[in-house]
Every structure is written in structure tokens, then in C-alpha cells.
Design a protein around this motif. Sequence first.
Motif, PDB file in Angstrom:
ATOM      1  N   LEU A 103       0.850  -1.182   0.000  1.00 52.02           N
ATOM      2  CA  LEU A 103       0.000   0.000   0.000  1.00 52.02           C
ATOM      3  C   LEU A 103       0.892   1.240   0.000  1.00 52.02           C
ATOM      4  CD1 LEU A 103      -2.754  -0.926   2.607  1.00 52.02           C
ATOM      5  CD2 LEU A 103      -2.987  -0.871   0.137  1.00 52.02           C
ATOM      6  N   THR A 104       0.702   2.112  -0.987  1.00 55.52           N
ATOM      7  CA  THR A 104       1.539   3.295  -1.128  1.00 55.52           C
ATOM      8  C   THR A 104       0.655   4.541  -1.244  1.00 55.52           C
ATOM      9  OG1 THR A 104       1.581   3.273  -3.547  1.00 55.52           O
ATOM     10  CG2 THR A 104       3.175   1.867  -2.416  1.00 55.52           C
ATOM     11  N   ASP A 105       1.310   5.671  -1.476  1.00 57.38           N
ATOM     12  CA  ASP A 105       0.577   6.922  -1.696  1.00 57.38           C
ATOM     13  C   ASP A 105       0.585   7.336  -3.162  1.00 57.38           C
ATOM     14  OD1 ASP A 105      -0.165   7.150   0.935  1.00 57.38           O
ATOM     15  OD2 ASP A 105       1.482   8.469   1.497  1.00 57.38           O
ATOM     16  N   VAL A 106       0.788   6.370  -4.043  1.00 56.54           N
ATOM     17  CA  VAL A 106       0.699   6.608  -5.491  1.00 56.54           C
ATOM     18  C   VAL A 106      -0.161   5.499  -6.097  1.00 56.54           C
ATOM     19  CG1 VAL A 106       2.895   7.830  -5.669  1.00 56.54           C
ATOM     20  CG2 VAL A 106       2.843   5.338  -5.923  1.00 56.54           C
ATOM     21  N   GLU A 107      -0.607   5.710  -7.329  1.00 55.21           N
ATOM     22  CA  GLU A 107      -1.501   4.740  -7.966  1.00 55.21           C
ATOM     23  C   GLU A 107      -0.802   3.432  -8.301  1.00 55.21           C
ATOM     24  OE1 GLU A 107      -3.734   6.377 -11.271  1.00 55.21           O
ATOM     25  OE2 GLU A 107      -3.630   8.360 -10.378  1.00 55.21           O
ATOM     26  N   GLY A 108       0.489   3.493  -8.550  1.00 60.59           N
ATOM     27  CA  GLY A 108       1.256   2.336  -8.985  1.00 60.59           C
ATOM     28  C   GLY A 108       2.394   2.817  -9.857  1.00 60.59           C
ATOM     29  N   VAL A 109       2.911   1.949 -10.712  1.00 60.86           N
ATOM     30  CA  VAL A 109       3.977   2.324 -11.635  1.00 60.86           C
ATOM     31  C   VAL A 109       3.344   2.956 -12.874  1.00 60.86           C
ATOM     32  CG1 VAL A 109       5.940   1.513 -12.998  1.00 60.86           C
ATOM     33  CG2 VAL A 109       5.413   0.420 -10.801  1.00 60.86           C
ATOM     34  N   LYS A 110       3.889   4.083 -13.290  1.00 65.17           N
ATOM     35  CA  LYS A 110       3.361   4.774 -14.466  1.00 65.17           C
ATOM     36  C   LYS A 110       4.395   4.808 -15.588  1.00 65.17           C
ATOM     37  CE  LYS A 110       0.085   7.684 -11.960  1.00 65.17           C
ATOM     38  NZ  LYS A 110      -0.393   9.072 -11.723  1.00 65.17           N
ATOM     39  N   GLY A 162      15.035  -3.294 -17.626  1.00 59.97           N
ATOM     40  CA  GLY A 162      14.927  -2.381 -18.760  1.00 59.97           C
ATOM     41  C   GLY A 162      14.144  -1.131 -18.423  1.00 59.97           C
ATOM     42  N   LEU A 163      13.068  -1.280 -17.635  1.00 58.23           N
ATOM     43  CA  LEU A 163      12.253  -0.135 -17.243  1.00 58.23           C
ATOM     44  C   LEU A 163      13.009   0.785 -16.287  1.00 58.23           C
ATOM     45  CD1 LEU A 163       8.810  -1.925 -16.736  1.00 58.23           C
ATOM     46  CD2 LEU A 163       9.441  -0.373 -18.596  1.00 58.23           C
ATOM     47  N   ILE A 164      13.907   0.211 -15.479  1.00 57.02           N
ATOM     48  CA  ILE A 164      14.747   1.044 -14.606  1.00 57.02           C
ATOM     49  C   ILE A 164      15.794   1.779 -15.437  1.00 57.02           C
ATOM     50  CG2 ILE A 164      16.462   0.999 -12.753  1.00 57.02           C
ATOM     51  CD1 ILE A 164      14.903  -1.331 -11.509  1.00 57.02           C
ATOM     52  N   GLU A 165      16.396   1.066 -16.366  1.00 59.45           N
ATOM     53  CA  GLU A 165      17.446   1.673 -17.192  1.00 59.45           C
ATOM     54  C   GLU A 165      16.922   2.810 -18.056  1.00 59.45           C
ATOM     55  OE1 GLU A 165      19.135  -1.564 -19.332  1.00 59.45           O
ATOM     56  OE2 GLU A 165      20.090  -2.454 -17.566  1.00 59.45           O
ATOM     57  N   ASP A 166      15.686   2.678 -18.564  1.00 58.52           N
ATOM     58  CA  ASP A 166      15.172   3.748 -19.431  1.00 58.52           C
ATOM     59  C   ASP A 166      14.451   4.843 -18.652  1.00 58.52           C
ATOM     60  OD1 ASP A 166      12.525   2.966 -18.893  1.00 58.52           O
ATOM     61  OD2 ASP A 166      12.225   1.990 -20.820  1.00 58.52           O
ATOM     62  N   GLY A 167      14.447   4.721 -17.315  1.00 57.93           N
ATOM     63  CA  GLY A 167      13.894   5.780 -16.483  1.00 57.93           C
ATOM     64  C   GLY A 167      12.404   5.698 -16.218  1.00 57.93           C
ATOM     65  N   THR A 168      11.730   4.659 -16.749  1.00 54.00           N
ATOM     66  CA  THR A 168      10.296   4.519 -16.481  1.00 54.00           C
ATOM     67  C   THR A 168      10.057   4.276 -14.993  1.00 54.00           C
ATOM     68  OG1 THR A 168       9.921   3.594 -18.685  1.00 54.00           O
ATOM     69  CG2 THR A 168       8.218   3.196 -17.032  1.00 54.00           C
ATOM     70  N   ILE A 169      10.878   3.420 -14.397  1.00 52.48           N
ATOM     71  CA  ILE A 169      10.841   3.186 -12.955  1.00 52.48           C
ATOM     72  C   ILE A 169      12.017   3.931 -12.350  1.00 52.48           C
ATOM     73  CG2 ILE A 169      10.962   1.466 -11.114  1.00 52.48           C
ATOM     74  CD1 ILE A 169       9.886  -0.593 -13.102  1.00 52.48           C
ATOM     75  N   GLY A 170      11.731   4.865 -11.455  1.00 48.70           N
ATOM     76  CA  GLY A 170      12.804   5.658 -10.866  1.00 48.70           C
ATOM     77  C   GLY A 170      12.505   6.045  -9.440  1.00 48.70           C
ATOM     78  N   MET A 172      10.320   4.406  -6.341  1.00 47.34           N
ATOM     79  CA  MET A 172       9.617   3.242  -6.869  1.00 47.34           C
ATOM     80  C   MET A 172      10.576   2.083  -7.142  1.00 47.34           C
ATOM     81  SD  MET A 172       6.650   2.052  -7.469  1.00 47.34           S
ATOM     82  CE  MET A 172       5.598   3.515  -7.460  1.00 47.34           C
ATOM     83  N   ILE A 173      11.867   2.379  -7.332  1.00 47.02           N
ATOM     84  CA  ILE A 173      12.833   1.313  -7.642  1.00 47.02           C
ATOM     85  C   ILE A 173      12.888   0.267  -6.524  1.00 47.02           C
ATOM     86  CG2 ILE A 173      15.271   0.782  -8.018  1.00 47.02           C
ATOM     87  CD1 ILE A 173      15.523   3.394  -9.563  1.00 47.02           C
ATOM     88  N   PRO A 174      13.093   0.668  -5.253  1.00 43.60           N
ATOM     89  CA  PRO A 174      13.144  -0.375  -4.212  1.00 43.60           C
ATOM     90  C   PRO A 174      11.824  -1.126  -4.039  1.00 43.60           C
ATOM     91  CG  PRO A 174      13.206   1.821  -3.239  1.00 43.60           C
ATOM     92  CD  PRO A 174      13.412   1.996  -4.703  1.00 43.60           C
ATOM     93  N   LYS A 175      10.690  -0.462  -4.294  1.00 50.15           N
ATOM     94  CA  LYS A 175       9.405  -1.152  -4.170  1.00 50.15           C
ATOM     95  C   LYS A 175       9.266  -2.232  -5.242  1.00 50.15           C
ATOM     96  CE  LYS A 175       6.887   2.671  -2.015  1.00 50.15           C
ATOM     97  NZ  LYS A 175       6.777   1.992  -0.692  1.00 50.15           N
ATOM     98  N   VAL A 176       9.590  -1.878  -6.489  1.00 48.62           N
ATOM     99  CA  VAL A 176       9.489  -2.859  -7.572  1.00 48.62           C
ATOM    100  C   VAL A 176      10.516  -3.971  -7.377  1.00 48.62           C
ATOM    101  CG1 VAL A 176       9.694  -3.215 -10.058  1.00 48.62           C
ATOM    102  CG2 VAL A 176       8.530  -1.180  -9.192  1.00 48.62           C
TER     103      VAL A 176
END
Length: 296
Positions: free
Chosen positions: A213-220, A237-245, A248-252
Amino acid sequence: MQELINKANVLMEALPYMQRFYGKTIVIKYGGNAMVEERLKEGFANDVILLKLIGLNPVIVHGGGPQIGKVLQQMGLKTDFVQGMRVTDHETMNVVEMVLGGKVNKEIVGNINHFGGKAVGLSGKDGNLITARKLEMTRINPDTLTPEIIDVGMVGEVDTVNPAVLRALEQNSFIPVIAPVGVGRHGETYNINADLVAGRIAGALKAEKLILLTDVEGVKDKQGQLISTIDIGAVNGLIEDGTIGGGMIPKVTCCVDAVNEGVSKAHIIDGRMEHACLLELFTDKGIGTAVARFNV
């Protein structure tokens, strides 16, 4: 009459999920605004009770950073953060344990029990539920361009989880509520990130679900649209291209580790939404981001 039919249709939509998850363990990391707003606190307690009554086995791991910060401020103790981690000396650790294992934990337990549940509060020190070791953090020295160790005090990481403690509670219809505090080899106490604790407990229990449970909708995505599913093979790949940053990185990463340890699916959802857990578990669409091994 149509309103009553619509309510019945909601139950029928939930039925196959109730059947699928019956008898399964669901680990929920409880934090953020869901722990602060009275309306959400009451709703969460009732949701957890409902999960237990329909045959699921919820296990709650809670945070408490804002509550710790407030007490430290009231006591005149300074708080420093390094890479998002609270520097925890022995005096701060005493406050952390008092707030997490005492005030916050017992409030959650009290809420669940008040509405008819059977909750039991634990810290990772109870029954050696969580053994921990000191978290080793490094950073690159800007002058020498070499890594150097950062001492953040009594901040730990999970070494082992003893699921027998939780299994015993489960068999007696209790709902465990766990403060993210662990015990070291020499009896020392460690403050551990609640997301990481929830992930490791979910893995040890081979849980069906891990829900953060977080204070954001999820990964965008880069257009700001919610990504409903992520295969663990696509995460790097999503971390490398900056989608996950950022945070959110430690959560994912926590979700990926849990799936690799045997959790069927992990979810990052918005705890600010009423009945968030129920909406994610028992509706066809869900509300957040699911992380799993989809491409098999």
C-alpha cells in the motif's frame, strides 16, 4: 431494485477470486496515508477482517516513519537521512522500537480487534521471527571516485525469517500484525525497511500475494499512464530507461525478489483509495500495478 442487483453482480464478480484465494496467504505492507486518515484506518481494519472471514490468511507488516519522526522531534532528537534511510543511533533506535512495536503496532491491532477481528501484534524480535544484519551502504567518493562505506547506524536488512511463528497464529485464526524490527546475532535491535520485511515474509510463507500500500496509484509509464502489469523480466529495462525511478525502484525490486522467492504475484496499489485491497484482489480490472512472471 436495480441497485440491489448491481450489488449482487459485484459479489458474483468477486466469487471466482474468493474461490481461488481461499486458504491462501496474503501479505500486506500497510503504510502511508492509509495509516493516518481515520476513514482509511477503519476501512483497512474491516477489509482485513473480511479477508479472514472468507478464508484468506492476511499477514500485516506496517511502517511508521512519520510517527517516528514526530516523536523524535518532540524529544528534541535530530533526524538525518542517507539515501532515504534514517540514520539510527542507539538513542534513535530506542524511539523507533517504542513507536513501531508499541504505539503504531498496538493501534493497528486495536483497530482490527475493535471491529471484530483477532489480531496479534509482533515485532521481528518475537520468536526470532526476523533475524537481521547491519545494512551495508556505500557511495562513490566524489574526490577519489572510489566506493566508501556509509555508516547509518542500527539500520538492518533481513537475514532470515522464521515462518513457524506466523503459521502457528494462522492455524489458530489470528491475524499477525508485524513491526519491521529485527534482532541481530548478538541480540542487538535493527530498524528495517517495512517493504523489504513484507517481501521477505511473503517469500518465506510462499504467499499467494504481496500487496504494498503506497501513496501513489502504482507504476506509471513516461506518459503518466498506469502500467497494470509488469513482467519481472522487463524490470531492469524499465529502470534503465527511467520509467521506474526514485522511490519506486526499491518497491518494484522488493516485488521482484518476492516473486523469485515463490510469491505468485506482487501488487503496488494506492492505499489512499477506500477498500484498495479488496478492489485489487476481487475485481477483474484491479487498481494498481501487478508484478509477476507473466511471460513463461
